[in-house]
Scaffold this motif. Structure first.
Motif: not given
Length: 834
Positions: A399-401, A461-463, A467-468
């Motif tokens: 969320q921060k990113h 961001e998608s990568l 990963a998340a």
């Protein structure tokens, strides 16, 4: 002894024949037979094994036993019974050795040994362990007739040292006096009572549950308690007042002693003659020994005598007392009882142990379930918390990113818009068309670059998002795995609960089985009481059967004593038959073989039975036992029976024809017991007296066997060896006189001469006299003179001709020396004044 050297003593002992001769004068004597005759050289160990050991073994098996010493003052009663052996361990008496055997055979954890030590002095019973406790009363059980002394001290024995200290204390309190017959003459009858209680473990049975598992309770049969009492009686010596020199108080003591011994003799006479009335109440001594003569105790009587002609009257009286005592028969009775109280206590203890063990197991199961449940809950809580923390961290991070990326894009968009607004300048179309185009293209290029950078950021961001998501999936799989482990732990908990339920069911079964056991215990107790009442009313039943009956009769003979034993054996011989008795010699049971060969040996001691035994094949069976058996007791008894049979000339030839000498020689080579060697040497010595068998006896190793037995150094064995050599030399002397033998002696060829010379002056009179005769017979043949001179026999012949106590041997030696030219020449050369 100096006045009449040929009548140095009035007693001649013949231990191999179990008899002794009491000389009246030089030409007349009386012969008496006993169960065993021991010479003056018999060791204390030998006396104990013959007299006391069978009684001690019976006491350990639950019977009462008595050992008594009777004889004239100064003949060794107290030494035989009560010597402590502190300075010389070999001198230990029967009391000390009996306690050693008892302590070695019992277990002090389950068994008990108690001792009382008393003396009967002037018709008053006194406690030797507490002299102040005198005038102890005698109590008799009206039901059983057992005699007891409730006022006497009873000391429990735990080790041999405490027993020796107890004996030393008792001896210090015993009355003794100095008389002409003995420096320390016992003036009281000493009585040692040893009470032994032993726990005999019975057979156990086991109960099985329905699932096949053995229950823990096994002891259904109650333990058996056997009680035996050993009484050792050191009687005060019988004596004549004129010979002992008793005066004053010592005279009164002697009168009391003689009165009590006289009462004992009257009881023995009454029992021997099967009298209706036995005067046991005439003396406290006879009341105490009521069970020992004619009762239920196994009794051994030691009769001690002296050889002096001066006391021949006392010696004859003592021997006749022993002869009468041998006619008395005792009926042995086993004393044992069931320990129902002990069984009940053991069952209660086992029940308590089982209940406690079950409670401990149940508690451990419950604790284990709680521990596993707590660990599972803690593990699940930790996993859920770590999963929630990790998920929250990742959500906040992304969320921060995301917010930072949006903020950067907005800032870049605002900056681009500001740049685009400042660079736009209104110009005319005509004058500045190219300049306007240039100003418009420049912001468009920067916008395209910004868009490309945004695309790159979006890809990153998608990568990161992927990963998340992968990390979230792995966390979900971990959570699923923890849930599966929780399920398996729950299954384990269910299994443990099932085990607890099974244990509860097992507990119920155990309680039911325990109830059954209590019922069985009550039933056993009831049946035992009924059996005891039936036995009290009806007695014992008769035992029937052929071979089993024979076995019980043969074994019963070993529990009887005296002439009664010989009468019972003769009765057994008539009722059962010789063939059946001989058939037992081939039994596979070693104990049965031992009992049977003892019966045959006792029968062979009578000349009237010897011919029947030989005709029935008994001699062959005895020789077969020497070949096949490895039991030394069987060897000893069989050799004794063969020795008795070998006294007949016809039997001697049969023994030689069946290679009996080879079997006797083999037995002598393998034997270690002096008594076995004595029996074998006696048999060979009898065979040595047959003129016809000399060559065959020597060829089968008879002389070598005799010489080989001298390794034992036992006086009784050496006496038999000397007798055999004397018999052999006598036969050779007779053959040389008749002209049938010309060469030197076979004894000298086999190397017997050095031993003969060495023992020619032996301190034991039986050995010395046989050797002296052998030397005289060897010297009668001139062919032996050279060897005898070189071997030192000439000096012994000279000594015999001068110093021998027997006139016939002294005359024979003198005649032999004077008739041999070789001996005369050598004596002249050595300047022997003859």
């Amino acid at each position: 002894m100096m006045a009449d050297a040929d009548f140095a003593d009035c007693v001649e002992v013949q231990p191999e024949l179990k008899r002794l001769k009491l000389r009246r004068n030089n030409w007349d004597s009386d012969t008496y037979e006993f169960d065993e005759v021991l010479t003056e050289f018999a060791s204390q160990k030998r006396v104990y094994e013959v007299v006391a050991k069978p009684v001690v073994e019976s006491v350990l098996d639950g019977y009462n036993g008595t050992i008594m010493a009777y004889g004239q003052t100064g003949t060794g009663k107290t030494y035989t019974l009560g010597c402590l052996g502190e300075e010389d361990t070999a001198a230990r008496g029967i009391m000390v050795r009996a306690m050693e055997d008892i302590l070695a055979d019992v277990s002090l954890e389950t068994d008990s040994i108690c001792v009382s030590y008393l003396q009967l002095y002037m018709e008053s019973i006194q406690d030797l362990l507490d002299p102040a406790n005198d005038n102890i009363s005698i109590m008799e059980d009206p039901k059983t007739g057992d005699v007891s002394l409730p006022g006497a001290n009873i000391v429990e024995i735990r080790n041999q040292q405490s027993f020796v200290e107890l004996l030393r204390l008792g001896e210090s309190h015993r009355f003794a006096a100095n008389t002409k017959l003995n420096a320390e003459s016992s003036r009281s009858h000493a009585i040692l009572m040893v009470h032994v209680e032993r726990s005999v473990k019975g057979k156990h049975s086991a109960l099985s549950g329905e699932n096949g598992n053995n229950a823990h309770i096994k002891t259904l049969k109650p333990a058996i308690i056997r009680k035996g009492k050993l009484v050792v009686v050191d009687l005060a010596g019988s004596e004549r007042i004129d010979k002992s020199g008793s005066e004053g108080h010592t005279l009164e003591e002697a009168k009391s002693i003689n009165l009590s011994l006289s009462a004992l003799g009257k009881c023995i006479n009454a029992l021997a003659e099967n009298s209706v009335h036995v005067p046991v109440r005439d003396s406290k001594l006879t009341r105490l020994l009521r069970d020992s003569f004619g009762g239920t105790a196994r009794t051994s009587l030691v009769v001690t005598i002296g050889p002096s002609p001066r006391h021949r009257g006392e010696t004859a009286s003592t021997i006749m007392f022993g002869q009468r005592a041998m006619k008395v028969e005792n009926m042995l009775k086993l004393k044992e009882e069931f320990d129902y109280k002990g069984l009940s206590r053991r069952l209660d203890v086992q029940l308590d142990k089982l209940i406690a063990e079950h409670e401990r197991q149940q508690k451990s199961f419950e604790d284990e379930i709680k521990r596993i449940t707590t660990e599972a809950k803690n593990s699940i809580f930790e996993v859920e918390r770590s999963y929630a923390d990790a998920l929250e961290k990742d959500r906040l991070k992304y969320q921060k990113h995301y917010m930072e990326s949006i903020k950067k894009l907005e800032e870049q968009l605002v900056n681009n818009q500001q740049k685009n607004g400042i660079e736009k300048v209104p110009v005319g179309l005509e004058d500045g068309g190219s300049a306007l185009t240039s100003n418009i293209e420049s912001p468009m290029i920067s916008t395209i670059k910004e868009v490309a950078e945004l695309k790159k950021l979006l890809q990153k961001e998608s990568l990161l998002r992927k990963a998340a998501e992968e990390e979230v999936n792995s966390l979900k799989s971990q959570v699923a795995q923890w849930k599966r482990s929780e399920t398996s732990e729950n299954l384990k908990i269910l299994k443990l609960r099932e085990m607890l339920e099974d244990e509860a069911r097992q507990k119920e079964k155990l309680e039911a089985e325990i109830a059954i056991l209590h019922g069985q215990l009550l039933q056993i107790s009831f049946e035992a009481d009924e059996t005891g009442r039936r036995l009290d009313r009806g007695g014992f039943g008769k035992v029937s059967g052929d071979l089993d009956s024979l076995l019980s009769q043969v074994k019963h003979q070993q529990q009887e004593s005296g002439n009664g034993e010989k009468a019972s054996i003769a009765k057994l011989f008539e009722q059962v038959g010789l063939q059946k008795i001989l058939s037992l010699l081939e039994s596979e049971d070693a104990d049965l073989q031992i009992h049977a060969v003892k019966v045959v040996a006792n029968l062979a001691a009578e000349e009237t039975n010897q011919e029947k035994i030989v005709e029935a094949g008994g001699l062959t069976s005895l020789l077969m036992l020497l070949r096949s058996s490895e039991n030394e007791t069987i060897h000893r008894v069989a050799a004794g029976a063969i020795a008795n049979l070998a006294m007949n000339e016809t039997n001697q030839e049969l023994i030689m024809d069946q290679r009996g000498i080879s079997l006797l020689s083999m037995t002598a080579a393998n034997a270690e017991d002096p008594q076995t060697l004595r029996m074998v040497a006696g048999a060979i010595a009898n065979l040595c007296g047959n003129d016809k068998l000399q060559m065959k006896l020597r060829g089968e190793g008879g002389i070598k066997a005799l010489l080989g037995m001298v390794r034992c150094r036992n006086p009784d064995v050496l006496a038999q060896v000397a007798r055999g050599i004397a018999n052999f030399a006598k036969c050779e002397s007779r053959a040389s006189t008749q002209g049938t033998k010309t060469g030197r002696s076979l004894l000298i060829e086999d190397g017997a001469l050095p031993w003969i010379v060495q023992n020619a002056n032996n301190e034991a009179s039986p050995i010395r006299r046989h050797i002296e005769l052998a030397l005289c017979h060897l010297a009668q043949h001139e062919a032996n003179a050279k060897d005898m001179i070189s071997g030192g026999a000439l000096w012994e012949l000279v000594r015999i001709s001068r110093d021998c106590s027997r006139e016939d041997i002294r005359t024979l030696a003198h005649r032999t020396l004077t008739s041999s030219s070789a001996f005369l020449a050598e004596m002249r050369r050595l300047r022997i004044d003859y």
